[in-house]
Design a protein around this motif. Structure first.
Motif, short mmCIF file in Angstrom:
data_model
loop_
_atom_site.label_atom_id
_atom_site.label_comp_id
_atom_site.label_asym_id
_atom_site.label_seq_id
_atom_site.Cartn_x
_atom_site.Cartn_y
_atom_site.Cartn_z
N ASP A 61 15.98 79.84 63.70
CA ASP A 61 15.47 79.08 62.57
C ASP A 61 16.56 78.24 61.93
O ASP A 61 16.33 77.10 61.53
CB ASP A 61 14.87 80.01 61.50
N HIS A 64 17.43 74.58 62.50
CA HIS A 64 16.65 73.53 61.82
C HIS A 64 17.12 73.30 60.39
O HIS A 64 16.49 72.56 59.65
CB HIS A 64 15.16 73.90 61.84
N THR A 76 10.46 75.81 59.69
CA THR A 76 10.05 76.21 61.04
C THR A 76 8.68 76.87 60.92
O THR A 76 8.09 76.89 59.84
CB THR A 76 11.05 77.19 61.66
N ASP A 77 8.23 77.46 62.00
CA ASP A 77 6.96 78.18 61.96
C ASP A 77 7.01 79.38 61.03
O ASP A 77 6.00 79.78 60.45
CB ASP A 77 6.55 78.64 63.36
#
Length: 93
Positions: A61, A64, A76-77
């Motif tokens: 993560d 990003h 992120t997701d």
């Protein structure tokens, strides 16, 4: 029916860089900190545990993590994190 496309020029203007502007952010896996750099060479280091939003973050993560003049984001997701540059500036030691 008019099918002609028109192109328009765009002009984007940003204020000149100031010494206190945030220029970069990165994750330091050794210390588990987010490290934020400013134009004037000052640095803010904050443990990721300071942020509830990062509780489920992984090292992937943090790839990003993005630092811009307006602040630091990591989206992120699993993570949705954004903190304004002014807050980071207050963390400079």
């Amino acid at each position: 029916m008019n099918t002609n496309q028109t192109l328009h020029d765009a002009v984007i203007v940003a204020p000149a860089i100031r010494p206190e502007d945030l220029i970069a952010a990165r994750y330091d896996a050794d210390t588990d900190e987010i490290v934020v750099s400013f134009q004037d060479g000052k640095i803010a280091r904050v443990l990721t545990t300071e942020f509830e939003e990062l509780a489920s973050a992984t090292v992937a993560d943090y790839e990003h993590l993005d630092g811009t003049r307006s602040g630091v984001t990591c989206i992120t997701d699993t993570v949705d994190f954004a903190v304004a540059a002014s807050w980071w500036r207050e963390q400079v030691v």
